[in-house]
Design an enzyme around this catalytic site. Structure first.
Site, PDB file in Angstrom:
ATOM      1  N   LYS A 216       0.841  -1.211   0.000  1.00 16.92           N
ATOM      2  CA  LYS A 216       0.000   0.000   0.000  1.00 16.92           C
ATOM      3  C   LYS A 216       0.876   1.261   0.000  1.00 16.92           C
ATOM      4  O   LYS A 216       0.643   2.177  -0.780  1.00 16.92           O
ATOM      5  CB  LYS A 216      -0.969  -0.010   1.206  1.00 16.92           C
ATOM      6  CG  LYS A 216      -1.946  -1.188   1.151  1.00 16.92           C
ATOM      7  CD  LYS A 216      -2.981  -1.144   2.244  1.00 16.92           C
ATOM      8  CE  LYS A 216      -2.543  -1.747   3.557  1.00 16.92           C
ATOM      9  NZ  LYS A 216      -2.321  -3.196   3.546  1.00 16.92           N
TER      10      LYS A 216
ATOM     11  N   THR B  15      -5.638  -1.957   7.125  1.00 16.36           N
ATOM     12  CA  THR B  15      -5.794  -3.415   7.053  1.00 16.36           C
ATOM     13  C   THR B  15      -7.225  -3.780   7.420  1.00 16.36           C
ATOM     14  O   THR B  15      -7.609  -4.935   7.320  1.00 16.36           O
ATOM     15  CB  THR B  15      -4.828  -4.099   8.044  1.00 16.36           C
ATOM     16  OG1 THR B  15      -4.984  -3.463   9.314  1.00 16.36           O
ATOM     17  CG2 THR B  15      -3.395  -3.990   7.602  1.00 16.36           C
TER      18      THR B  15
END
Ligand code: ADE
Length: 353
Positions: A81, A175
């Site tokens: 990410k 997450t």
């Protein structure tokens, strides 16, 4: 790129804490990761659908001469990410400031960052689901109208001051998309999930990293590491280093399939990439709870891990690998977990209890 912030069978032994197979970032890894991070879409391997969508979005925003919409990336740790945010910045020709929600504890932390932004700049906030309420509320008008709404004075004399901000792009990473508040989630124009990598993609990541680190590796060696990397480039990159150490000390330095398998066996990482923690978790549910369902808190206490690590770090891969199931009454192991851990047939095991 500026970085602002940054005697129970089932219990862990000391060495098992912080294992090489767990994808959270640890401070030690950060420099290493920054050295090998791909900087462009051409060198970024995997996530092809996402890459294509992003390239179109970037192209459109450049044509319109407007900053990119705010973006949210979600998915298990270690899938890239932060790396992707860096690639986007590079592609936009923009500066990027990187921070994480736990570093934005006081109002002045988030205000300070917002006021330091320049036009077109990207602000990356990792673990954005952990932002506190006050920080979130400061962020809403900043994201929506590019303003900071400040209040001064008390009760009757309270005054609101509106400070304009340059147009910027917020990239949030989490997450746990489900833990993000609705109002915050709704302010992201683009929301993307990152997927686990295939064996082929991980083998390419491994070869690229080995090239940067001057490590000799053949294709079968790269695949042997890839198979045990839990679909996660961060783990693959760590394993390359560990396997390379073994290859250098025990052999001639070159990583082959044989050498990789020997090194990974020594690290107790099995054919599916599970480590002792994962196996202990599954064994606990099978042996003590008849395969489940059992609550996450019970599991955490029994194996000496915190629930957050189990939920965010261990479980996503166990679920994806089809070894564990989440039910409303707790976690259950799936029939394939019995076979993988060497228990007799699932149905035989069930009759034992
Ligand atoms: N290292 C970590 N993630 C990567 C990726 N997606 N592509 C290339 N190298 C990487």
């Amino acid at each position: 790129m500026s970085i602002i912030a940054d005697d129970n069978d089932f219990k862990h032994t000391r060495e098992e804490k912080n294992p090489v197979t767990k994808a959270e970032t640890i401070e030690f890894d950060k420099n290493f990761e920054n050295c090998i991070r791909p900087k462009s879409f051409d060198t970024y391997i995997g996530q092809s659908a996402l890459k294509e969508a992003l390239q179109i979005t970037i192209e459109a925003s450049k044509k319109r001469e407007l900053p990119l919409d705010h973006l949210l990336f979600y998915g298990p740790p270690g899938l890239g990410k932060t790396t992707l945010a860096g690639v986007i910045a590079e592609q936009m020709g923009a500066e990027i400031k990187i921070t994480s929600a736990p570093a934005l504890e006081r109002p002045r932390d988030i205000i300070g960052i917002l006021m330091s932004l320049k036009g077109g700049e990207i602000l990356f906030i990792d673990e954005i689901h952990r932002l506190n309420k006050v920080a979130e509320e400061i962020l809403y008008p900043a994201m929506e109208d590019f303003v900071l709404d400040m209040t001064t004075g008390k009760s009757q004399t309270v005054k609101t001051l509106r400070i304009p901000l340059p147009k910027f792009t917020l990239i949030g990473a989490t997450t746990k998309a489900g833990a993000l508040s609705g109002p915050l989630r709704d302010r992201f124009g683009i929301i993307h999930r990152l997927e686990f990598y295939t064996e082929d993609e991980l083998a390419q990541v491994i070869k690229r990293t080995a090239g940067i680190l001057n490590i000799e590796i053949d294709t079968k060696g790269a695949h042997a590491i890839a198979r045990r990397s839990r679909g996660t480039p961060r783990i693959a990159n760590r394993l390359v280093k560990r396997v390379s150490d073994y290859a250098l000390v025990k052999h001639d330095g070159k990583i082959t399939e044989n050498i990789a398998n020997q090194a990974l066996d020594i690290l107790k990482i099995d054919e599916l990439g599970l480590d002792n923690t994962d196996r202990n978790l599954l064994k606990l549910i099978i042996e003590k709870y008849n395969g489940g369902p059992v609550g996450i808190e019970t599991i955490a206490t029994a194996i000496g891990e915190d629930t957050r690590t189990i939920e965010d770090v261990c479980e996503p891969y166990l679920l994806q690998a089809g070894l564990l199931q989440r039910t409303p009454r707790g976690r259950k192991v799936s029939p394939s977990a019995y076979g993988h851990l060497g228990y007799k047939k699932y149905s035989d095991q069930q009759t034992l209890f």
